[in-house]
Design a protein around this motif. Structure first.
Motif, PDB file in Angstrom:
ATOM      1  N   LEU A  92     -15.505  12.949  -7.498  1.00  0.00           N
ATOM      2  CA  LEU A  92     -14.351  12.782  -6.594  1.00  0.00           C
ATOM      3  C   LEU A  92     -13.874  11.334  -6.583  1.00  0.00           C
ATOM      4  N   LEU A  93     -14.796  10.400  -6.401  1.00  0.00           N
ATOM      5  CA  LEU A  93     -14.421   9.000  -6.246  1.00  0.00           C
ATOM      6  C   LEU A  93     -13.815   8.411  -7.511  1.00  0.00           C
ATOM      7  N   SER A  94     -14.113   9.000  -8.671  1.00  0.00           N
ATOM      8  CA  SER A  94     -13.564   8.518  -9.942  1.00  0.00           C
ATOM      9  C   SER A  94     -12.356   9.327 -10.401  1.00  0.00           C
ATOM     10  N   ASP A  95     -11.919  10.266  -9.580  1.00  0.00           N
ATOM     11  CA  ASP A  95     -10.907  11.226 -10.016  1.00  0.00           C
ATOM     12  C   ASP A  95      -9.506  10.618 -10.102  1.00  0.00           C
ATOM     13  N   GLN A  96      -8.856  10.862 -11.238  1.00  0.00           N
ATOM     14  CA  GLN A  96      -7.454  10.449 -11.425  1.00  0.00           C
ATOM     15  C   GLN A  96      -6.622  11.643 -11.915  1.00  0.00           C
ATOM     16  N   TYR A  97      -6.732  12.718 -11.168  1.00  0.00           N
ATOM     17  CA  TYR A  97      -5.995  13.941 -11.497  1.00  0.00           C
ATOM     18  C   TYR A  97      -4.497  13.680 -11.596  1.00  0.00           C
ATOM     19  N   TYR A  98      -3.990  12.792 -10.747  1.00  0.00           N
ATOM     20  CA  TYR A  98      -2.566  12.452 -10.754  1.00  0.00           C
ATOM     21  C   TYR A  98      -2.291  11.152 -11.502  1.00  0.00           C
ATOM     22  N   GLY A  99      -3.225  10.789 -12.382  1.00  0.00           N
ATOM     23  CA  GLY A  99      -3.040   9.599 -13.189  1.00  0.00           C
ATOM     24  C   GLY A  99      -3.487   8.340 -12.469  1.00  0.00           C
ATOM     25  N   PRO A 100      -3.409   7.185 -13.140  1.00  0.00           N
ATOM     26  CA  PRO A 100      -3.794   5.900 -12.521  1.00  0.00           C
ATOM     27  C   PRO A 100      -2.698   5.408 -11.578  1.00  0.00           C
ATOM     28  N   THR A 101      -2.478   6.187 -10.513  1.00  0.00           N
ATOM     29  CA  THR A 101      -1.379   5.920  -9.589  1.00  0.00           C
ATOM     30  C   THR A 101      -1.885   5.965  -8.149  1.00  0.00           C
ATOM     31  N   GLU A 102      -1.006   5.679  -7.218  1.00  0.00           N
ATOM     32  CA  GLU A 102      -1.310   5.771  -5.789  1.00  0.00           C
ATOM     33  C   GLU A 102      -1.676   7.187  -5.353  1.00  0.00           C
ATOM     34  N   LEU A 103      -1.280   8.185  -6.132  1.00  0.00           N
ATOM     35  CA  LEU A 103      -1.461   9.575  -5.730  1.00  0.00           C
ATOM     36  C   LEU A 103      -2.874  10.082  -5.947  1.00  0.00           C
ATOM     37  N   SER A 104      -3.641   9.430  -6.813  1.00  0.00           N
ATOM     38  CA  SER A 104      -4.997   9.868  -7.122  1.00  0.00           C
ATOM     39  C   SER A 104      -5.997   9.296  -6.120  1.00  0.00           C
ATOM     40  N   ILE A 105      -7.195   9.890  -6.083  1.00  0.00           N
ATOM     41  CA  ILE A 105      -8.251   9.364  -5.216  1.00  0.00           C
ATOM     42  C   ILE A 105      -8.721   8.006  -5.719  1.00  0.00           C
ATOM     43  N   CYS A 106      -8.948   7.903  -7.036  1.00  0.00           N
ATOM     44  CA  CYS A 106      -9.259   6.607  -7.641  1.00  0.00           C
ATOM     45  C   CYS A 106      -7.924   5.980  -8.026  1.00  0.00           C
ATOM     46  N   ARG A 107      -7.476   5.034  -7.228  1.00  0.00           N
ATOM     47  CA  ARG A 107      -6.078   4.605  -7.283  1.00  0.00           C
ATOM     48  C   ARG A 107      -5.922   3.291  -8.040  1.00  0.00           C
ATOM     49  N   GLU A 108      -4.958   3.288  -8.926  1.00  0.00           N
ATOM     50  CA  GLU A 108      -4.599   2.073  -9.647  1.00  0.00           C
ATOM     51  C   GLU A 108      -3.086   1.891  -9.532  1.00  0.00           C
ATOM     52  N   THR A 109      -2.630   0.677  -9.811  1.00  0.00           N
ATOM     53  CA  THR A 109      -1.194   0.414  -9.759  1.00  0.00           C
ATOM     54  C   THR A 109      -0.845  -0.749 -10.666  1.00  0.00           C
ATOM     55  N   ASP A 110       0.345  -0.703 -11.207  1.00  0.00           N
ATOM     56  CA  ASP A 110       0.877  -1.841 -11.958  1.00  0.00           C
ATOM     57  C   ASP A 110       1.558  -2.839 -11.038  1.00  0.00           C
ATOM     58  N   TYR A 111       1.638  -2.489  -9.750  1.00  0.00           N
ATOM     59  CA  TYR A 111       2.378  -3.310  -8.800  1.00  0.00           C
ATOM     60  C   TYR A 111       1.415  -3.877  -7.754  1.00  0.00           C
ATOM     61  N   ILE A 112       0.509  -4.751  -8.228  1.00  0.00           N
ATOM     62  CA  ILE A 112      -0.487  -5.349  -7.350  1.00  0.00           C
ATOM     63  C   ILE A 112       0.209  -6.139  -6.242  1.00  0.00           C
ATOM     64  N   GLY A 113      -0.244  -5.894  -5.028  1.00  0.00           N
ATOM     65  CA  GLY A 113       0.357  -6.550  -3.876  1.00  0.00           C
ATOM     66  C   GLY A 113       1.498  -5.774  -3.255  1.00  0.00           C
ATOM     67  N   ALA A 114       1.878  -4.668  -3.922  1.00  0.00           N
ATOM     68  CA  ALA A 114       2.975  -3.846  -3.393  1.00  0.00           C
ATOM     69  C   ALA A 114       2.555  -2.398  -3.166  1.00  0.00           C
ATOM     70  N   GLU A 115       1.501  -1.938  -3.852  1.00  0.00           N
ATOM     71  CA  GLU A 115       1.040  -0.565  -3.702  1.00  0.00           C
ATOM     72  C   GLU A 115      -0.464  -0.543  -3.458  1.00  0.00           C
ATOM     73  N   PHE A 116      -0.920   0.561  -2.861  1.00  0.00           N
ATOM     74  CA  PHE A 116      -2.343   0.726  -2.617  1.00  0.00           C
ATOM     75  C   PHE A 116      -3.104   0.846  -3.929  1.00  0.00           C
ATOM     76  N   HIS A 117      -4.288   0.252  -3.976  1.00  0.00           N
ATOM     77  CA  HIS A 117      -5.192   0.469  -5.100  1.00  0.00           C
ATOM     78  C   HIS A 117      -6.626   0.367  -4.596  1.00  0.00           C
ATOM     79  N   THR A 118      -7.532   1.100  -5.245  1.00  0.00           N
ATOM     80  CA  THR A 118      -8.933   1.149  -4.848  1.00  0.00           C
ATOM     81  C   THR A 118      -9.597  -0.193  -5.111  1.00  0.00           C
ATOM     82  N   GLN A 119     -10.313  -0.696  -4.091  1.00  0.00           N
ATOM     83  CA  GLN A 119     -10.954  -2.003  -4.223  1.00  0.00           C
ATOM     84  C   GLN A 119     -12.436  -1.991  -3.874  1.00  0.00           C
ATOM     85  N   ALA A 120     -12.930  -0.920  -3.267  1.00  0.00           N
ATOM     86  CA  ALA A 120     -14.358  -0.850  -2.943  1.00  0.00           C
ATOM     87  C   ALA A 120     -14.744   0.604  -2.693  1.00  0.00           C
TER      88      ALA A 120
END
Length: 272
Positions: free
Chosen positions: A211-239
């Motif tokens: 679950l914690l590593s899941d990126q079903y919706y891609g490396p985006t804000e929509l996934s549980i493991c969240r990544e973003t190309d817009y650091i400082g503007a969108e949520f991303h997983t940090q801990a």
């Protein structure tokens, strides 16, 4: 935004949190602190800029995690830095001073309602405390708390208790009014549905890690493991943290900080 939850696996309780923030935040290594009132010690997960914890567990098997709550009336609520620090101190007290989940949850609920001064905490919140119902450790329990300041003469604290299976939450209330709706913040609903789908098929600690590593919706804000190309503007997983406790007294913590669990593997910490 965060994803939190608990899985009961036999006589073991596994409590987890994925911590997502917009600003880049420096998280600290876990720290073992001395407890009170029958608690020998506890693991404090902290981040720079705050004295309190964002997650933790104690030597009695009580674990705490929380998630921000997003409501349709969010603009109506504001907190001072002192009030936020008081909330984080109440989080920490729940594991530093109580050896049962029931007592720990009661302490946090009392804080929401009075802040120790008779004044209710001024903003909504979601928290989850798991452990054993009493010091005899005969009944594992998880207590999910939704707090809402009370503008409608409704109950300000509502609770879901679980003693088996699993439970997950993101940032939308189940019980309280004014939960953020799907069009306004569909990420919280997508992440919750995905978390429940994964745990339904694999209600174990391995399911939690999936679950914690899941990126079903891609490396985006929509996934549980969240990544973003817009650091400082969108949520991303940090801990990330997972606290596992058994009735025999064994307790472990697995965590990662300053990254996400797909690219920053979990580390074991047996400090409590």
């Amino acid at each position: 935004m965060c994803t939190i939850g608990v899985v009961f696996n036999g006589n073991q309780i596994n409590t987890f949190k994925q911590c997502d923030l917009i600003p880049v935040t420096t998280f600290n290594e876990p720290e073992v602190r001395s407890g009170y009132n029958g608690v020998t010690s506890y693991i404090a997960m902290t981040r720079q800029g705050s004295d309190g914890i964002w997650a933790g567990s104690n030597s009695s098997g009580v674990a705490f995690v929380a998630a921000d709550s997003y409501t349709t009336t969010a603009a109506n609520y504001s907190t001072t830095s002192a009030q936020v620090e008081a909330l984080f101190a109440a989080y920490e007290k729940s594991i530093s001073s109580y050896s049962s989940a029931t007592e720990a949850a009661a302490s946090l609920i009392e804080f929401y309602k009075t802040m120790g001064t008779g004044t209710p905490f001024p903003a909504p919140d979601i928290s989850l405390i798991s452990g054993w119902k009493d010091a005899k450790k005969t009944q594992p329990i998880s207590i999910f708390i939704e707090y809402m300041p009370n503008p409608y003469n409704q109950e300000s604290v509502r609770v879901i208790q679980r003693t088996d299976g699993f439970f997950a939450s993101t940032n939308n209330f189940r019980l309280q009014p004014d939960s953020v709706n799907y069009p306004a913040n569909h990420s919280t609903y997508l992440r919750l549905r995905r978390a429940e789908t994964i745990l339904e098929s694999n209600p174990t600690i391995n399911g939690i890690k999936t679950l914690l590593s899941d990126q079903y919706y891609g490396p985006t804000e929509l996934s549980i493991c969240r990544e973003t190309d817009y650091i400082g503007a969108e949520f991303h997983t940090q801990a990330t943290s997972i606290f596992s406790a058994s009735a025999d007294g064994s307790a472990t913590c697995e965590y990662q900080i300053n990254g996400n669990p797909r690219t920053n593997p979990l580390t074991s910490f047996n400090g409590s």
